[in-house]
Every structure is written in structure tokens, then in C-alpha cells.
Design a protein around this motif. Structure first.
Motif, PDB file in Angstrom:
ATOM      1  N   VAL A 171      34.539   8.449  73.747  1.00 18.08           N
ATOM      2  CA  VAL A 171      34.786   8.906  72.516  1.00 18.08           C
ATOM      3  C   VAL A 171      34.526   7.653  71.614  1.00 18.08           C
ATOM      4  N   TRP A 172      34.953   6.547  71.943  1.00 18.93           N
ATOM      5  CA  TRP A 172      34.857   5.416  71.021  1.00 18.93           C
ATOM      6  C   TRP A 172      33.439   4.922  71.044  1.00 18.93           C
ATOM      7  N   ILE A 173      32.555   5.133  72.106  1.00 18.78           N
ATOM      8  CA  ILE A 173      31.209   4.892  72.149  1.00 18.78           C
ATOM      9  C   ILE A 173      30.570   5.842  71.090  1.00 18.78           C
ATOM     10  N   MET A 174      30.806   7.179  71.153  1.00 21.04           N
ATOM     11  CA  MET A 174      30.470   8.071  70.437  1.00 21.04           C
ATOM     12  C   MET A 174      30.618   7.829  68.769  1.00 21.04           C
ATOM     13  N   LEU A 175      31.887   7.388  68.435  1.00 23.44           N
ATOM     14  CA  LEU A 175      32.122   7.124  67.276  1.00 23.44           C
ATOM     15  C   LEU A 175      31.452   5.915  66.581  1.00 23.44           C
ATOM     16  N   ALA A 176      31.280   4.963  67.283  1.00 23.24           N
ATOM     17  CA  ALA A 176      30.619   3.678  66.898  1.00 23.24           C
ATOM     18  C   ALA A 176      29.249   3.974  66.832  1.00 23.24           C
ATOM     19  N   VAL A 177      28.464   4.874  67.572  1.00 24.16           N
ATOM     20  CA  VAL A 177      27.076   5.142  67.389  1.00 24.16           C
ATOM     21  C   VAL A 177      26.985   5.804  65.926  1.00 24.16           C
ATOM     22  N   VAL A 178      27.615   6.872  65.749  1.00 28.26           N
ATOM     23  CA  VAL A 178      27.679   7.779  64.717  1.00 28.26           C
ATOM     24  C   VAL A 178      27.900   6.751  63.272  1.00 28.26           C
ATOM     25  N   ILE A 179      29.008   5.859  63.510  1.00 28.32           N
ATOM     26  CA  ILE A 179      29.332   5.127  62.322  1.00 28.32           C
ATOM     27  C   ILE A 179      28.214   4.191  62.000  1.00 28.32           C
ATOM     28  N   VAL A 180      27.535   3.471  62.804  1.00 27.31           N
ATOM     29  CA  VAL A 180      26.411   2.533  62.562  1.00 27.31           C
ATOM     30  C   VAL A 180      25.356   3.190  62.062  1.00 27.31           C
ATOM     31  N   ALA A 181      25.004   4.400  62.906  1.00 28.49           N
ATOM     32  CA  ALA A 181      23.721   5.047  62.651  1.00 28.49           C
ATOM     33  C   ALA A 181      23.710   5.757  61.124  1.00 28.49           C
ATOM     34  N   ALA A 182      24.961   6.177  60.742  1.00 30.23           N
ATOM     35  CA  ALA A 182      25.140   6.881  59.192  1.00 30.23           C
ATOM     36  C   ALA A 182      25.139   5.712  58.147  1.00 30.23           C
ATOM     37  N   PHE A 183      25.591   4.608  58.607  1.00 31.57           N
ATOM     38  CA  PHE A 183      25.397   3.245  57.606  1.00 31.57           C
ATOM     39  C   PHE A 183      23.784   3.026  57.568  1.00 31.57           C
ATOM     40  N   VAL A 184      23.164   2.984  58.614  1.00 31.74           N
ATOM     41  CA  VAL A 184      21.903   2.559  58.708  1.00 31.74           C
ATOM     42  C   VAL A 184      20.963   3.289  57.818  1.00 31.74           C
ATOM     43  N   LEU A 185      21.370   4.623  58.006  1.00 33.75           N
ATOM     44  CA  LEU A 185      20.365   5.624  57.200  1.00 33.75           C
ATOM     45  C   LEU A 185      20.753   5.828  55.804  1.00 33.75           C
ATOM     46  N   ARG A 186      22.099   5.837  55.640  1.00 35.19           N
ATOM     47  CA  ARG A 186      22.464   5.874  54.155  1.00 35.19           C
ATOM     48  C   ARG A 186      22.532   4.583  53.207  1.00 35.19           C
ATOM     49  N   ARG A 187      22.677   3.299  53.918  1.00 32.92           N
ATOM     50  CA  ARG A 187      22.976   2.172  53.124  1.00 32.92           C
ATOM     51  C   ARG A 187      22.067   0.846  53.297  1.00 32.92           C
ATOM     52  N   THR A 188      20.999   1.212  53.720  1.00 33.75           N
ATOM     53  CA  THR A 188      19.875   0.249  54.229  1.00 33.75           C
ATOM     54  C   THR A 188      18.509   0.465  53.852  1.00 33.75           C
ATOM     55  N   VAL A 189      17.946  -0.400  53.471  1.00 28.44           N
ATOM     56  CA  VAL A 189      16.384  -0.094  53.281  1.00 28.44           C
ATOM     57  C   VAL A 189      15.550   0.498  54.344  1.00 28.44           C
ATOM     58  N   LEU A 190      16.009   0.316  55.587  1.00 29.77           N
ATOM     59  CA  LEU A 190      15.416   0.830  56.937  1.00 29.77           C
ATOM     60  C   LEU A 190      15.587   2.519  56.838  1.00 29.77           C
ATOM     61  N   GLY A 191      16.903   2.809  56.387  1.00 33.76           N
ATOM     62  CA  GLY A 191      17.218   4.108  56.413  1.00 33.76           C
ATOM     63  C   GLY A 191      16.512   4.939  55.187  1.00 33.76           C
ATOM     64  N   ARG A 192      16.196   4.163  54.258  1.00 32.48           N
ATOM     65  CA  ARG A 192      15.248   4.854  53.359  1.00 32.48           C
ATOM     66  C   ARG A 192      14.021   4.916  53.490  1.00 32.48           C
ATOM     67  N   GLN A 193      13.301   3.865  54.315  1.00 25.37           N
ATOM     68  CA  GLN A 193      12.112   3.918  54.682  1.00 25.37           C
ATOM     69  C   GLN A 193      11.969   5.243  55.765  1.00 25.37           C
ATOM     70  N   ILE A 194      12.904   5.330  56.575  1.00 20.60           N
ATOM     71  CA  ILE A 194      13.080   6.566  57.644  1.00 20.60           C
ATOM     72  C   ILE A 194      12.778   7.910  56.804  1.00 20.60           C
ATOM     73  N   LEU A 195      13.550   7.885  56.117  1.00 22.58           N
ATOM     74  CA  LEU A 195      13.430   9.291  55.088  1.00 22.58           C
ATOM     75  C   LEU A 195      12.244   9.603  54.301  1.00 22.58           C
ATOM     76  N   ALA A 196      11.681   8.335  54.018  1.00 21.63           N
ATOM     77  CA  ALA A 196      10.411   8.241  52.939  1.00 21.63           C
ATOM     78  C   ALA A 196       9.125   8.611  53.900  1.00 21.63           C
ATOM     79  N   VAL A 197       9.233   7.992  55.333  1.00 18.38           N
ATOM     80  CA  VAL A 197       8.224   8.647  56.194  1.00 18.38           C
ATOM     81  C   VAL A 197       8.373   9.943  56.519  1.00 18.38           C
ATOM     82  N   GLY A 198       9.524  10.499  56.535  1.00 19.04           N
ATOM     83  CA  GLY A 198       9.751  12.053  56.907  1.00 19.04           C
ATOM     84  C   GLY A 198       9.359  12.857  55.840  1.00 19.04           C
ATOM     85  N   GLY A 199       9.692  12.355  54.388  1.00 18.78           N
ATOM     86  CA  GLY A 199       9.372  13.200  53.289  1.00 18.78           C
ATOM     87  C   GLY A 199       7.793  13.327  52.825  1.00 18.78           C
ATOM     88  N   ASN A 200       7.187  12.172  53.158  1.00 22.65           N
ATOM     89  CA  ASN A 200       5.752  12.187  52.838  1.00 22.65           C
ATOM     90  C   ASN A 200       4.995  10.924  53.483  1.00 22.65           C
TER      91      ASN A 200
END
Length: 318
Positions: A171-200
């Protein structure tokens, strides 16, 4: 779009989770116990971990059908290392460390292979990942000669059966994975790039987004997380069966992602939504089983949830 549809899209999965909890508190005996909580969390951990990787992939407009097979590969390789059938290792702690690290890295490399097929040859993701969906399971079966690998290695089994502060380590592993991935997706340039690729993807490339590099990242991470999930499964069962480990996981992961609110067309994704979606699906299944409804009914309800989630996405895009 009606305001109520927007509210349902934004808060529907959270509302469904709350309603399921209330329903079980009222109807299901012994629901409000630590044992029940532990059972449900451990049942959902691997789905959330794999679903997190799947969320990143789908956010780029892709899909990964190979996650279950990569779990099987990691699950088959790990016991061969820490039980010293590949090469002798005298120190059990070193053997376990290698038995954890090497299979995860191998699964990540296979994830990069998926990205290579997609970016190098412009193969559609569903077709490219279908290669390892089929061949990956075969690789796992051939490497073990189709035999069940049974083991009793407490140092390794702690990955799934160990507890920290009374909470299962997975469960701790799961929470760590979720927290790190959510941070990357919402708070980093890489996260914005991921969404940009999917958007167009075309527009993202024209604005300087390294599209190929982003795809290598998301498929590589999806492979790594699949490897972690595979190790958790075999640690829970104290055995590795290449025929069963990860079977159907690609469908469960996609279901959690869709129910959680991530667009299948890419461009919008929510890691927390995937967590909630997986919890809703698990609680639906638990609620039905605990109240005497056959498990097959849970599959029908799961399908209904997916249809509802896709319908809501279509309403938003209309």
C-alpha cells in the motif's frame, strides 16, 4: 453542456465511492474493520500501480496492452534470481535485491521496446503493444518451462506481506507511485508535455515538444510499474505462475483509468482519478460478493461503469 453533467464528470467517481462506502457500512457485515480495509487495499494495489502507468500512456493518446505480460515476465524472472537458479548468489539479501531490481529494469526495457516500435515505425500503439501482449506471455512461460515456481523467502515476500505502521508495505508502494506520478503530471514541464502530445501531437511537435522522448518516457515507466506489480503478485502468493500472473490486468488498468476520468483520446489525465476509479471497481466487486451476488455480476457492473464513463466523455467532447 448541462451543469449537472459537468458535476457528474468532475465528482462522479468520488460520489460513487462515497455511496459505496455508505452502502457497505449499512448493509455489509464486518465492513468497518481493519481486516476488510486491508483486504480491499491489497486487492487494488496492483491495479492502481499498473493503472498509473497506463494513465500516463493514455494521456499521450496511446494504449499499452502488454502490461499483464510484462508482469508475468518480471514474476517469472525474479524467483530464478533470488533462488539462484540462474547464477549462484551466497548472500540472500543481495539475491533478493537483484531479484527485485533486475526484473523491474527488464520490464522497463520491454516498455521502451513498445515505444521504439511506435516512434520508429509509426505503428499504432494498440498494434505495437499487442506484440508483447502475445510474445511476452510466451517469453515468461518458456523461461520457466511452464512450471510453477514456489518459494518461501521472507526477505522477498516482505514486498507484499510486510507491514509498516500496521499498513501493508504494498500500500505504501502504491501511494508513493500515485503521489510521484500525480506531481509529475500536474507540476512539471514533463507533465505538460505529456498532455500536449495527447492533446495534439502535431502541434506539440511544432512547438518544440520532444514527442518521441515523451513517448519513451511514458511507455518505459509503464513497463517499470508493471514489473513492480508483477513482483507484488508473486510475493503475495509465494509462487510465480507465468500462465496466471498479470492475466487480464490490461483490462482492469484501462477500466480504472477510464472510470477515473482520463480521456481515452489523450490530452487530459488524472492520477488521483485512476486511484478512485480502481477503488470504485474493487468496492463494487466486494459489495456484490459480500452480499451473495456471483462474481460474474461484477463483470457486468464493471462494463456498465466503463460505458457510463465513456458516455460522459463523449458528452464533454460534443
Amino acid at each position: 453542456m448541462p451543469d449537472r453533467t459537468k458535476l457528474l464528470q468532475r465528482y462522479g467517481v468520488l460520489a460513487a465511492l462515497i455511496l459505496l462506502i455508505i452502502f457497505n457500512l449499512i448493509v455489509t457485515p464486518n465492513f468497518a474493520t481493519l481486516q476488510t480495509l486491508s483486504v480491499n487495499l491489497t486487492q487494488v494495489c496492483t491495479i492502481v500501480i499498473v493503472g498509473t502507468g497506463m494513465t500516463l500512456v493514455i494521456a499521450t493518446g496511446g494504449i499499452d496492452l502488454s502490461v499483464g505480460s510484462l508482469m508475468a515476465i518480471a514474476g517469472a524472472l525474479s524467483p530464478m534470481i533470488f533462488m539462484s537458479t540462474l547464477f549462484p548468489i551466497s548472500n540472500i539479501y543481495l539475491a533478493v535485491a537483484l531479484g527485485i531490481a533486475i526484473p523491474i529494469v527488464v520490464a522497463g526495457i520491454f516498455g521502451l521496446f513498445n515505444a521504439w516500435l511506435i516512434t520508429r515505425f509509426s505503428i499504432q500503439p494498440i498494434v505495437a503493444t499487442l506484440v508483447l501482449f502475445i510474445a511476452g506471455r510466451g517469453i515468461a512461460q518458456v523461461s520457466t518451462n511452464g512450471n510453477l515456481q514456489v518459494f518461501v523467502v521472507p526477505q522477498f515476500q516482505a514486498v507484499a506481506l510486510g507491514r509498516v505502521l500496521g499498513i501493508p508495505f504494498q500500500v505504501w508502494i502504491m501511494l508513493a507511485v500515485v503521489i510521484v506520478a500525480a506531481f509529475v503530471l500536474r507540476r512539471t514541464v514533463l507533465g505538460r508535455q505529456i498532455l500536449a502530445v495527447g492533446g495534439n501531437e502535431v502541434a506539440a511537435r511544432l512547438t518544440g515538444v520532444p514527442v518521441a522522448r515523451v513517448k519513451y518516457f511514458v511507455y518505459g515507466i509503464c513497463g517499470l510499474l508493471s514489473g513492480i506489480a508483477g513482483l507484488i503478485v508473486i510475493a503475495m502468493n509465494s509462487a510465480a505462475d507465468a500462465n496466471l500472473v498479470g492475466q487480464g490486468m490490461e483490462l482492469d488498468a484501462i477500466a480504472a483509468v477510464v472510470v477515473g476520468g482520463t480521456l481515452l483520446t489523450g490530452g487530459r489525465a488524472t492520477i488521483i482519478g485512476t486511484l478512485l476509479g480502481a477503488l470504485v471497481i474493487q468496492l463494487v466487486r466486494y459489495s456484490l460478493l459480500a452480499n451473495g451476488v456471483p462474481d460474474a455480476a461484477a463483470l457486468v457492473v464493471k462494463a456498465g461503469l466503463i460505458v457510463l464513463a465513456v458516455w460522459l466523455q463523449r458528452q464533454e467532447q460534443a
